[in-house]
Design a protein around this motif. Sequence first.
Motif, mmCIF file in Angstrom:
data_model
loop_
_atom_site.group_PDB
_atom_site.id
_atom_site.type_symbol
_atom_site.label_atom_id
_atom_site.label_comp_id
_atom_site.label_asym_id
_atom_site.label_seq_id
_atom_site.Cartn_x
_atom_site.Cartn_y
_atom_site.Cartn_z
ATOM 1 N N CYS A 1 0.856 -1.177 0.000
ATOM 2 C CA CYS A 1 0.000 0.000 0.000
ATOM 3 C C CYS A 1 0.894 1.229 0.000
ATOM 4 C CB CYS A 1 -0.944 0.014 1.195
ATOM 5 S SG CYS A 1 -0.125 0.166 2.780
ATOM 6 N N GLY A 2 0.284 2.349 -0.321
ATOM 7 C CA GLY A 2 1.009 3.606 -0.362
ATOM 8 C C GLY A 2 0.036 4.734 -0.594
ATOM 9 N N SER A 3 0.566 5.913 -0.847
ATOM 10 C CA SER A 3 -0.299 7.076 -1.056
ATOM 11 C C SER A 3 0.070 7.763 -2.360
ATOM 12 C CB SER A 3 -0.146 8.063 0.107
ATOM 13 O OG SER A 3 1.161 8.611 0.097
ATOM 14 N N VAL A 4 -0.865 8.557 -2.848
ATOM 15 C CA VAL A 4 -0.616 9.344 -4.051
ATOM 16 C C VAL A 4 0.548 10.294 -3.806
ATOM 17 C CG1 VAL A 4 -1.594 11.104 -5.583
ATOM 18 C CG2 VAL A 4 -2.963 9.117 -4.941
ATOM 19 N N SER A 5 0.633 10.859 -2.608
ATOM 20 C CA SER A 5 1.735 11.788 -2.317
ATOM 21 C C SER A 5 3.083 11.069 -2.373
ATOM 22 C CB SER A 5 1.534 12.485 -0.973
ATOM 23 O OG SER A 5 1.526 11.566 0.082
ATOM 24 N N GLU A 6 3.134 9.791 -1.994
ATOM 25 C CA GLU A 6 4.378 9.037 -2.132
ATOM 26 C C GLU A 6 4.726 8.836 -3.611
ATOM 27 O OE1 GLU A 6 4.494 6.277 1.873
ATOM 28 O OE2 GLU A 6 3.324 5.577 0.150
ATOM 29 N N CYS A 7 3.731 8.570 -4.425
ATOM 30 C CA CYS A 7 3.967 8.431 -5.871
ATOM 31 C C CYS A 7 4.453 9.751 -6.456
ATOM 32 C CB CYS A 7 2.703 7.954 -6.578
ATOM 33 S SG CYS A 7 2.263 6.253 -6.202
ATOM 34 N N GLU A 8 3.891 10.850 -5.992
ATOM 35 C CA GLU A 8 4.351 12.166 -6.447
ATOM 36 C C GLU A 8 5.792 12.417 -6.006
ATOM 37 O OE1 GLU A 8 -0.011 14.386 -6.475
ATOM 38 O OE2 GLU A 8 1.232 14.479 -4.667
ATOM 39 N N GLN A 9 6.130 11.985 -4.794
ATOM 40 C CA GLN A 9 7.505 12.123 -4.304
ATOM 41 C C GLN A 9 8.458 11.279 -5.147
ATOM 42 O OE1 GLN A 9 8.652 14.158 -1.904
ATOM 43 N NE2 GLN A 9 10.741 13.459 -2.152
ATOM 44 N N LEU A 10 8.049 10.057 -5.492
ATOM 45 C CA LEU A 10 8.862 9.205 -6.364
ATOM 46 C C LEU A 10 9.124 9.909 -7.688
ATOM 47 C CD1 LEU A 10 7.154 5.716 -5.869
ATOM 48 C CD2 LEU A 10 9.432 6.380 -5.076
ATOM 49 N N GLU A 11 8.084 10.498 -8.235
ATOM 50 C CA GLU A 11 8.188 11.196 -9.514
ATOM 51 C C GLU A 11 9.204 12.340 -9.429
ATOM 52 O OE1 GLU A 11 4.804 12.246 -12.666
ATOM 53 O OE2 GLU A 11 4.715 13.513 -10.871
ATOM 54 N N ARG A 12 9.126 13.134 -8.363
ATOM 55 C CA ARG A 12 10.057 14.257 -8.189
ATOM 56 C C ARG A 12 11.496 13.765 -8.005
ATOM 57 N NH1 ARG A 12 5.652 16.064 -5.138
ATOM 58 N NH2 ARG A 12 6.617 15.403 -3.181
ATOM 59 N N LEU A 13 11.664 12.708 -7.230
ATOM 60 C CA LEU A 13 13.007 12.166 -7.006
ATOM 61 C C LEU A 13 13.621 11.662 -8.313
ATOM 62 C CD1 LEU A 13 12.390 10.190 -3.693
ATOM 63 C CD2 LEU A 13 13.988 12.092 -3.981
ATOM 64 N N VAL A 14 12.828 10.938 -9.090
ATOM 65 C CA VAL A 14 13.336 10.399 -10.350
ATOM 66 C C VAL A 14 13.713 11.532 -11.298
ATOM 67 C CG1 VAL A 14 12.719 9.096 -12.420
ATOM 68 C CG2 VAL A 14 12.171 8.168 -10.170
ATOM 69 N N LYS A 15 12.868 12.546 -11.398
ATOM 70 C CA LYS A 15 13.182 13.686 -12.267
ATOM 71 C C LYS A 15 14.512 14.319 -11.872
ATOM 72 C CE LYS A 15 8.581 15.345 -13.591
ATOM 73 N NZ LYS A 15 7.625 16.447 -13.411
ATOM 74 N N SER B 1 1.620 6.095 -13.139
ATOM 75 C CA SER B 1 0.450 5.210 -13.144
ATOM 76 C C SER B 1 -0.203 5.168 -11.770
ATOM 77 C CB SER B 1 0.848 3.794 -13.566
ATOM 78 O OG SER B 1 1.316 3.768 -14.889
ATOM 79 N N GLY B 2 0.620 5.200 -10.722
ATOM 80 C CA GLY B 2 0.090 5.191 -9.366
ATOM 81 C C GLY B 2 -0.700 6.448 -9.046
ATOM 82 N N ILE B 3 -0.215 7.578 -9.523
ATOM 83 C CA ILE B 3 -0.900 8.851 -9.276
ATOM 84 C C ILE B 3 -2.300 8.832 -9.883
ATOM 85 C CG2 ILE B 3 -0.888 11.321 -9.881
ATOM 86 C CD1 ILE B 3 2.238 11.131 -9.605
ATOM 87 N N SER B 4 -2.422 8.246 -11.065
ATOM 88 C CA SER B 4 -3.712 8.268 -11.761
ATOM 89 C C SER B 4 -4.539 7.003 -11.543
ATOM 90 C CB SER B 4 -3.485 8.479 -13.260
ATOM 91 O OG SER B 4 -2.728 7.415 -13.793
ATOM 92 N N ASP C 1 -3.953 -1.955 -5.500
ATOM 93 C CA ASP C 1 -3.898 -2.954 -6.567
ATOM 94 C C ASP C 1 -2.714 -2.678 -7.494
ATOM 95 O OD1 ASP C 1 -5.027 -5.239 -8.068
ATOM 96 O OD2 ASP C 1 -5.382 -3.703 -9.610
ATOM 97 N N HIS C 2 -2.497 -1.416 -7.815
ATOM 98 C CA HIS C 2 -1.369 -1.020 -8.662
ATOM 99 C C HIS C 2 -0.045 -1.449 -8.010
ATOM 100 C CE1 HIS C 2 1.254 1.361 -11.217
ATOM 101 N NE2 HIS C 2 1.686 2.034 -10.160
#
Length: 92
Positions: free
Chosen positions: A24-38, A63-66, A72-73
């Motif tokens: 499990c996780g949160s949308v904000s964690e997915c957003e953080q992943l996105e920022r870190l990768v960028k 994909s996680g954000i959306s 499940d994702h």
Amino acid sequence: MPLNAQNQMQLLSDILSNHQTDCCGSVSECEQLERLVKSLMVNADIHENVKPVLEEIYRYSQSGISSSDLSDHITTNKDNLSQWVSDMNNYS
């Protein structure tokens, strides 16, 4: 205080490991992943072999954000999460 590349890789690894362990996780964690990768993708200190892994993580985060069902994702990507963490540890 800004995080250096090593700190960013560790944070990225920690979030992915938590997703893999907890399924499990949160949308904000997915957003953080996105920022870190960028940030890591434009860093010259990052090993070239880890960049394809970062691109996969970026797609995972987007994909996680959306996703309508984030748990499940995450569960669907459980094996990928483990592999990405392993790959990053090999190159960091």
